[in-house]
Design a protein around this motif. Structure first.
Motif, PDB file in Angstrom:
ATOM      1  N   LEU A  98       0.844  -1.471   0.501  1.00 35.34           N
ATOM      2  CA  LEU A  98       0.673  -0.064   0.066  1.00 35.34           C
ATOM      3  C   LEU A  98       0.736   1.279  -0.476  1.00 35.34           C
ATOM      4  O   LEU A  98       1.832   1.103   1.051  1.00 35.34           O
ATOM      5  CB  LEU A  98      -0.662   0.230   0.955  1.00 35.34           C
ATOM      6  N   PHE A  99       0.683   2.282  -0.568  1.00 39.41           N
ATOM      7  CA  PHE A  99       1.391   3.763   0.114  1.00 39.41           C
ATOM      8  C   PHE A  99      -0.423   4.693  -0.979  1.00 39.41           C
ATOM      9  O   PHE A  99      -1.681   4.229  -1.561  1.00 39.41           O
ATOM     10  CB  PHE A  99       1.944   3.801  -1.436  1.00 39.41           C
ATOM     11  N   LEU A 100      -0.384   5.695  -0.591  1.00 38.53           N
ATOM     12  CA  LEU A 100      -0.788   6.679  -0.633  1.00 38.53           C
ATOM     13  C   LEU A 100      -0.759   8.257  -1.817  1.00 38.53           C
ATOM     14  O   LEU A 100       0.726   8.074  -1.804  1.00 38.53           O
ATOM     15  CB  LEU A 100      -1.434   7.271   0.520  1.00 38.53           C
ATOM     16  N   GLY A 122      -3.840  -1.504  -9.154  1.00 35.48           N
ATOM     17  CA  GLY A 122      -2.747  -1.650  -9.295  1.00 35.48           C
ATOM     18  C   GLY A 122      -3.093  -1.899 -10.851  1.00 35.48           C
ATOM     19  O   GLY A 122      -3.483  -2.237 -11.265  1.00 35.48           O
ATOM     20  N   THR A 123      -1.924  -1.879 -11.129  1.00 37.57           N
ATOM     21  CA  THR A 123      -1.428  -2.053 -12.520  1.00 37.57           C
ATOM     22  C   THR A 123      -1.519  -3.195 -13.494  1.00 37.57           C
ATOM     23  O   THR A 123      -0.148  -4.302 -12.610  1.00 37.57           O
ATOM     24  CB  THR A 123      -0.503  -1.323 -13.221  1.00 37.57           C
ATOM     25  N   PRO A 124      -1.884  -4.388 -14.610  1.00 38.30           N
ATOM     26  CA  PRO A 124      -1.404  -4.999 -15.182  1.00 38.30           C
ATOM     27  C   PRO A 124       0.166  -4.495 -15.922  1.00 38.30           C
ATOM     28  O   PRO A 124       0.663  -3.580 -15.806  1.00 38.30           O
ATOM     29  CB  PRO A 124      -2.183  -5.350 -16.052  1.00 38.30           C
ATOM     30  N   ALA A 164       8.059   9.381  -5.919  1.00 42.21           N
ATOM     31  CA  ALA A 164       8.083   8.915  -7.322  1.00 42.21           C
ATOM     32  C   ALA A 164       6.226   8.832  -7.464  1.00 42.21           C
ATOM     33  O   ALA A 164       6.041   8.330  -9.001  1.00 42.21           O
ATOM     34  CB  ALA A 164       8.317   7.584  -7.277  1.00 42.21           C
ATOM     35  N   LYS A 165       5.606   8.772  -6.091  1.00 48.72           N
ATOM     36  CA  LYS A 165       4.202   8.506  -6.975  1.00 48.72           C
ATOM     37  C   LYS A 165       3.203   9.680  -6.237  1.00 48.72           C
ATOM     38  O   LYS A 165       2.182   9.676  -6.982  1.00 48.72           O
ATOM     39  CB  LYS A 165       3.983   7.254  -5.997  1.00 48.72           C
ATOM     40  N   ALA A 166       3.471  10.616  -5.975  1.00 49.32           N
ATOM     41  CA  ALA A 166       3.058  11.473  -4.978  1.00 49.32           C
ATOM     42  C   ALA A 166       1.869  12.750  -5.381  1.00 49.32           C
ATOM     43  O   ALA A 166       1.837  13.829  -4.948  1.00 49.32           O
ATOM     44  CB  ALA A 166       2.711  11.180  -3.528  1.00 49.32           C
TER      45      ALA A 166
HETATM   46 MG    MG Z   1       0.495   1.223  -9.619  1.00 48.53          MG
END
Ligand code: MG
Ligand code: OAA
Length: 221
Positions: A42-44, A189-191, A120-122
């Protein structure tokens, strides 16, 4: 009775949490040389990550490798804690098609150093989202084809039946750790097929014939 001033079909305006599940498709975990997880990762993302069609995805200035990740999003309608798997779908208001934009070079460095993935993500515009998809438009959220093209060439295509952890499992698991609230969004989540985008690229993504969306990539000015 007072009606809510907010319309849940514009969930991105609620300013609620975006809870992301990583490595939920074995083929994607493998393409990035990660172990297939035995528990959800998990991440936000903050609500400032949202971007809607008509506005561009902005590449973060500190990354040279921005990746697309197309994902099914689950919009929470009824909040709760310690939700059982059996009751989990009662908490779902609907769905959205989402991109989990990821500065892969930055994520790789964070992984190496054991640091969190926030940079990286937020970042702003790291969560492009489609219009809201009402729950009754999707009979089985575990049998949907999701795809993404960049400049008309197909990059990602996967079926949500390949998710390692199902939506009821994820809702139950997450709600034991983080209270779910009305307007929250879960990215499932990603394929496989994640890859770079560059300035002026156009990403187009869709779910079967249910919805599609387009986003242009721009450099920070
Ligand atoms: Mg993802
Ligand atoms: O960055 C990653 O590989 C984890 C992730 O978000 C995903 O699997 O969707």
């Amino acid at each position: 009775m007072m009606s809510s001033p907010k319309n849940l079909s514009k969930f991105w305006e609620w300013g609620r949490k975006i809870i992301c599940v990583g490595r939920n498709y074995a083929e994607h975990a493998k393409e990035l040389k990660n172990a297939v997880p035995t528990e959800p990762v998990l991440f936000l993302k903050p609500p400032t990550a949202y971007v809607k069609e008509g506005s561009p995805v902005i590449m973060p200035y500190y990354s040279n490798n921005l990746h697309h990740e197309v994902e099914l999003g689950v919009v929470i309608g009824k909040g709760g804690r310690n939700i059982s798997q059996a009751c989990a779908m009662e908490h779902v208001h609907g769905y959205a098609l989402c991109l989990d934009m990821t500065a892969r070079d930055v994520q790789d460095k964070c992984k190496e150093k054991g640091l969190p993935w926030t940079l990286a993500k937020a970042f702003d515009t790291s969560c492009p989202v489609s219009d809201f998809i009402p729950k009754d438009k999707i009979q089985d959220p575990h049998n949907l084809n999701i795809w993404l093209k960049v400049n008309d060439s197909l990059r990602q295509e996967g079926n949500t039946s390949a998710m390692i952890f199902s939506i009821p499992f994820l809702i139950s698991y997450i709600s034991k750790i983080i209270s779910l609230e009305e307007g929250d969004l879960i990215l499932t989540g990603t394929p496989k097929g994640v890859a770079s985008v560059k300035e002026d690229d156009e990403m187009m993504a869709g779910i079967d014939n249910i919805i599609s969306m387009k986003f242009k990539v721009e450099k920070q000015s």
